[in-house]
Motif scaffolding. Sequence first.
Motif: not given
Length: 228
Positions: A23, A26-31, A33
């Motif tokens: 989990s 943060g923001l980098l992982q969502h970006f 994806k």
Amino acid sequence: MCESDPDEFPTLPISKKQKPCSSGGGLLQHFIKLFSVLLIYWNTLVDVVMFLITIFVLDDTKTPLKGPLGVGSTPRRIVHRTVSLEDVKLVKNAMNATINDVMVGVTQAALSRYLNRKYGKNKKDGGVAEGNSNLPKNIRLRATSFVNLRPYLGNEGVAEKKKSSSNVRLGNLIGYVLFPFTIALREDALDYVRSAKATGKRKKASLEAIYTYFMAKTFLKLFGTKVR
């Protein structure tokens, strides 16, 4: 030696268990994806458009490999050669590729050298000599690659899965993609494998096979299977 039972269902590969995603990130992982999803849809759009253009107007380059109309009814000659699977695996492991990548690379190398010899024979200056490039620029040569769209059944066999679920369908579920070959002479033979690996990776990041499957299915529903 064990004999196979013709009444048994076929044995299918077992899907690998995916590691749970952390989990964190943060923001980098969502970006990342989001970018991956957008890239898949963009690649799919490009591939489907190219597929439709190919159906109507875009042909492959005319080469000695491409025969005239009616060539399908003429006698053919097939040249084959046996290669060591261990050698293929050695290259695969060294380049972190797949067996398909290696075999496509070998095919690209063979086609490139064959066409180079063919074009060289038409030259009066001895272009057929070793090392001379006689290939025209930007040769468009593609193959149809079939893709199995049926998901793996996991640890359950076909019989068990069919008993536990009424949604399991048997039969073919196959799409196809247009796979472009790179026709060129390379000083390093492994460059053919690198090129095949890059193209294969690009095709895997696309839903082209799914769309071509539904396009073919729709065509058959509208026009049937009879060819006049």
